[in-house]
Write a protein that holds these residues in place. Structure first.
Motif, PDB file in Angstrom:
ATOM      1  N   GLY A 186       0.780  -1.229   0.000  1.00 32.22           N
ATOM      2  CA  GLY A 186       0.000   0.000   0.000  1.00 32.22           C
ATOM      3  C   GLY A 186       0.813   1.281   0.000  1.00 32.22           C
ATOM      4  N   ALA A 187       2.115   1.201  -0.215  1.00 32.52           N
ATOM      5  CA  ALA A 187       2.951   2.403  -0.217  1.00 32.52           C
ATOM      6  C   ALA A 187       2.726   3.204  -1.496  1.00 32.52           C
ATOM      7  CB  ALA A 187       4.423   2.009  -0.095  1.00 32.52           C
ATOM      8  N   ARG A 188       2.666   4.502  -1.363  1.00 30.32           N
ATOM      9  CA  ARG A 188       2.544   5.395  -2.508  1.00 30.32           C
ATOM     10  C   ARG A 188       3.928   5.638  -3.114  1.00 30.32           C
ATOM     11  NH1 ARG A 188      -1.712  10.040  -0.328  1.00 30.32           N
ATOM     12  NH2 ARG A 188      -3.472   8.599   0.072  1.00 30.32           N
ATOM     13  N   PRO A 189       3.962   6.168  -4.355  1.00 38.57           N
ATOM     14  CA  PRO A 189       5.270   6.403  -4.991  1.00 38.57           C
ATOM     15  C   PRO A 189       6.222   7.250  -4.153  1.00 38.57           C
ATOM     16  CG  PRO A 189       3.532   6.579  -6.618  1.00 38.57           C
ATOM     17  CD  PRO A 189       2.855   6.398  -5.287  1.00 38.57           C
ATOM     18  N   ILE A 190       5.721   8.315  -3.518  1.00 34.67           N
ATOM     19  CA  ILE A 190       6.581   9.159  -2.710  1.00 34.67           C
ATOM     20  C   ILE A 190       7.116   8.394  -1.500  1.00 34.67           C
ATOM     21  CG2 ILE A 190       4.665  10.078  -1.352  1.00 34.67           C
ATOM     22  CD1 ILE A 190       7.887  11.936  -2.435  1.00 34.67           C
ATOM     23  N   GLN A 191       6.290   7.486  -0.949  1.00 33.85           N
ATOM     24  CA  GLN A 191       6.754   6.670   0.174  1.00 33.85           C
ATOM     25  C   GLN A 191       7.796   5.661  -0.267  1.00 33.85           C
ATOM     26  OE1 GLN A 191       2.786   5.287   1.321  1.00 33.85           O
ATOM     27  NE2 GLN A 191       2.946   6.434   3.256  1.00 33.85           N
ATOM     28  N   VAL A 192       7.618   5.088  -1.457  1.00 36.55           N
ATOM     29  CA  VAL A 192       8.620   4.159  -1.998  1.00 36.55           C
ATOM     30  C   VAL A 192       9.947   4.873  -2.191  1.00 36.55           C
ATOM     31  CG1 VAL A 192       9.229   2.719  -3.970  1.00 36.55           C
ATOM     32  CG2 VAL A 192       6.877   2.728  -3.111  1.00 36.55           C
ATOM     33  N   TYR A 193       9.862   6.077  -2.719  1.00 35.59           N
ATOM     34  CA  TYR A 193      11.085   6.851  -2.970  1.00 35.59           C
ATOM     35  C   TYR A 193      11.794   7.215  -1.669  1.00 35.59           C
ATOM     36  CZ  TYR A 193      13.951  10.925  -4.096  1.00 35.59           C
ATOM     37  OH  TYR A 193      14.986  11.823  -4.190  1.00 35.59           O
ATOM     38  N   LEU A 194      11.037   7.697  -0.699  1.00 33.34           N
ATOM     39  CA  LEU A 194      11.647   8.177   0.545  1.00 33.34           C
ATOM     40  C   LEU A 194      12.079   7.040   1.472  1.00 33.34           C
ATOM     41  CD1 LEU A 194       9.286  11.191   1.397  1.00 33.34           C
ATOM     42  CD2 LEU A 194      11.586  11.283   0.421  1.00 33.34           C
ATOM     43  N   GLN A 195      11.312   5.960   1.527  1.00 34.21           N
ATOM     44  CA  GLN A 195      11.567   4.903   2.502  1.00 34.21           C
ATOM     45  C   GLN A 195      12.361   3.725   1.940  1.00 34.21           C
ATOM     46  OE1 GLN A 195       7.823   3.790   4.300  1.00 34.21           O
ATOM     47  NE2 GLN A 195       7.245   5.922   4.719  1.00 34.21           N
ATOM     48  N   ILE A 196      12.307   3.523   0.623  1.00 35.29           N
ATOM     49  CA  ILE A 196      12.998   2.382   0.021  1.00 35.29           C
ATOM     50  C   ILE A 196      14.238   2.819  -0.753  1.00 35.29           C
ATOM     51  CG2 ILE A 196      12.779   0.390  -1.510  1.00 35.29           C
ATOM     52  CD1 ILE A 196      11.067   0.214   0.993  1.00 35.29           C
ATOM     53  N   ILE A 197      14.064   3.770  -1.661  1.00 32.94           N
ATOM     54  CA  ILE A 197      15.143   4.143  -2.577  1.00 32.94           C
ATOM     55  C   ILE A 197      16.208   4.995  -1.894  1.00 32.94           C
ATOM     56  CG2 ILE A 197      15.715   5.313  -4.726  1.00 32.94           C
ATOM     57  CD1 ILE A 197      14.231   2.698  -5.079  1.00 32.94           C
ATOM     58  N   LEU A 198      15.807   6.080  -1.264  1.00 38.35           N
ATOM     59  CA  LEU A 198      16.787   6.997  -0.684  1.00 38.35           C
ATOM     60  C   LEU A 198      17.741   6.334   0.314  1.00 38.35           C
ATOM     61  CD1 LEU A 198      15.156  10.514  -0.093  1.00 38.35           C
ATOM     62  CD2 LEU A 198      17.023   9.878  -1.620  1.00 38.35           C
ATOM     63  N   PRO A 199      17.253   5.499   1.245  1.00 40.75           N
ATOM     64  CA  PRO A 199      18.205   4.861   2.175  1.00 40.75           C
ATOM     65  C   PRO A 199      19.265   4.008   1.477  1.00 40.75           C
ATOM     66  CG  PRO A 199      15.968   4.665   3.011  1.00 40.75           C
ATOM     67  CD  PRO A 199      15.850   5.184   1.622  1.00 40.75           C
ATOM     68  N   LEU A 200      18.949   3.467   0.295  1.00 42.04           N
ATOM     69  CA  LEU A 200      19.906   2.632  -0.427  1.00 42.04           C
ATOM     70  C   LEU A 200      20.902   3.449  -1.241  1.00 42.04           C
ATOM     71  CD1 LEU A 200      17.452  -0.125  -1.747  1.00 42.04           C
ATOM     72  CD2 LEU A 200      19.009  -0.273   0.211  1.00 42.04           C
ATOM     73  N   LEU A 201      20.650   4.751  -1.376  1.00 39.51           N
ATOM     74  CA  LEU A 201      21.507   5.601  -2.200  1.00 39.51           C
ATOM     75  C   LEU A 201      22.611   6.282  -1.404  1.00 39.51           C
ATOM     76  CD1 LEU A 201      18.861   7.386  -4.479  1.00 39.51           C
ATOM     77  CD2 LEU A 201      20.194   5.338  -4.967  1.00 39.51           C
ATOM     78  N   GLY A 202      22.827   5.858  -0.153  1.00 37.04           N
ATOM     79  CA  GLY A 202      23.814   6.526   0.698  1.00 37.04           C
ATOM     80  C   GLY A 202      25.185   6.698   0.076  1.00 37.04           C
ATOM     81  N   PRO A 203      25.829   5.631  -0.425  1.00 41.79           N
ATOM     82  CA  PRO A 203      27.195   5.789  -0.974  1.00 41.79           C
ATOM     83  C   PRO A 203      27.262   6.721  -2.168  1.00 41.79           C
ATOM     84  CG  PRO A 203      26.706   3.485  -0.537  1.00 41.79           C
ATOM     85  CD  PRO A 203      25.418   4.224  -0.377  1.00 41.79           C
ATOM     86  N   VAL A 204      26.334   6.572  -3.113  1.00 44.81           N
ATOM     87  CA  VAL A 204      26.410   7.392  -4.321  1.00 44.81           C
ATOM     88  C   VAL A 204      25.999   8.842  -4.039  1.00 44.81           C
ATOM     89  CG1 VAL A 204      24.066   6.919  -5.155  1.00 44.81           C
ATOM     90  CG2 VAL A 204      25.899   7.376  -6.791  1.00 44.81           C
ATOM     91  N   ILE A 205      25.078   9.053  -3.096  1.00 41.14           N
ATOM     92  CA  ILE A 205      24.727  10.422  -2.713  1.00 41.14           C
ATOM     93  C   ILE A 205      25.911  11.108  -2.042  1.00 41.14           C
ATOM     94  CG2 ILE A 205      23.344  11.765  -1.086  1.00 41.14           C
ATOM     95  CD1 ILE A 205      20.964  10.081  -1.771  1.00 41.14           C
TER      96      ILE A 205
END
Length: 287
Positions: A186-205
């Protein structure tokens, strides 16, 4: 058999010898290319005006450290330039990371011709520099020429391609099943981006942050045209103006002292975060 062994050993020994001296050669080249200019700037910032007329690698005969740096602080507007650089650098880096990572997520997940074309356009800024005349005229029409807002907008446009290039390649190798599972829950796109994608982007960010920060902090060409004549100035722009003044034309010791002070913040950042730069570039490029 003896003849075959004798023909193999010289080649193997040669490769082993080359492999053993390669690290030493890399260190020597690095010291020559980076260490020598840094040493030259540092030692000449300690010299008197007369002794610095012909910059060289020798230690000063008369140490003028306190006088040089105090004069630069008093006449070079160090604190004003430092605050101006912070006002320009921090919003530029934060803004380009927010917009760039979101755009990279969309470009990485939608495999269409239109998205491929947009990705090519997005990363074209790496090799195609923006036209400075067009930028200045556009900012004047918008009424933000000579302002921090205009400068931040220019830097965001300039370095957006760098963020998109690194982050898109990284996201493409994150399993899409993670996002699908979140959507099923039930996650919305913004929730997927903030809760799933962003935490995984730590090294490249972290890598993109450091590279963009270094580039923005040391940039002077576009700052000269955009901020020139305005109330805000950056440290590189102050250095250019100080070095252009007639009384400083031959005062290489003061110019070098300003360069040292301007470089210290970014040097500290690079030393602290150099491992993240390497790991992030490797993760974004190899994956």
């Amino acid at each position: 058999m003896t003849t075959i062994r004798s023909s193999i050993r010289p080649g193997a020994n040669r490769r082993r010898f080359i492999a053993s001296i390669r690290p030493v050669a890399v260190v020597i080249v690095t010291l020559v290319v980076i260490g020598v200019p840094m040493w030259m700037v540092l030692v000449n910032s300690f010299k008197t005006t007369g002794e610095s007329q012909s910059p060289n690698l020798a230690l000063p005969h008369v140490w003028n450290l306190v006088q040089n740096y105090s004069q630069v602080f008093s006449e070079g507007d160090i604190w004003g330039g430092f605050i101006g650089s912070l006002l320009v650098t921090v919003p530029s880096v934060v803004g380009v990371l927010i917009v760039g990572t979101a755009a990279s997520w969309v470009l990485a997940r939608r495999a269409t011709r239109a998205m491929s074309f947009l990705y090519s356009v997005g990363i074209s800024g790496i090799v195609l520099p923006p036209a400075v005349i067009t930028i200045v005229l556009t900012l004047k029409d918008l009424g933000i020429a000579g302002t921090v807002v205009g400068m931040v907008g220019v830097y965001m446009g300039m370095f957006m391609a760098t963020v998109i290039f690194f982050v898109t390649g990284f996201i493409r190798n994150i399993p899409i099943e993670l996002e699908e599972a979140a959507r099923i829950d039930g996650a919305r796109p913004i929730q997927v981006y903030l809760q799933i994608i962003l935490p995984l982007l730590g090294p490249v960010i972290a890598t993109a942050t450091i590279l963009v920060t270094l580039s923005v902090w040391n940039e002077v060409f576009y700052a000269f045209f955009v901020l020139g004549g305005g109330s805000t100035s950056t440290m590189p722009l102050n250095l250019f103006q100080v070095a252009s003044q007639s009384q400083y034309t031959n005062n290489w010791n003061l110019i070098f002292a300003y360069v040292v002070l301007m470089s210290l913040p970014m040097l500290v950042v690079f030393i602290v975060a150099q491992r993240r730069i390497v790991s992030g570039i490797t993760a974004g490029a190899v994956k």
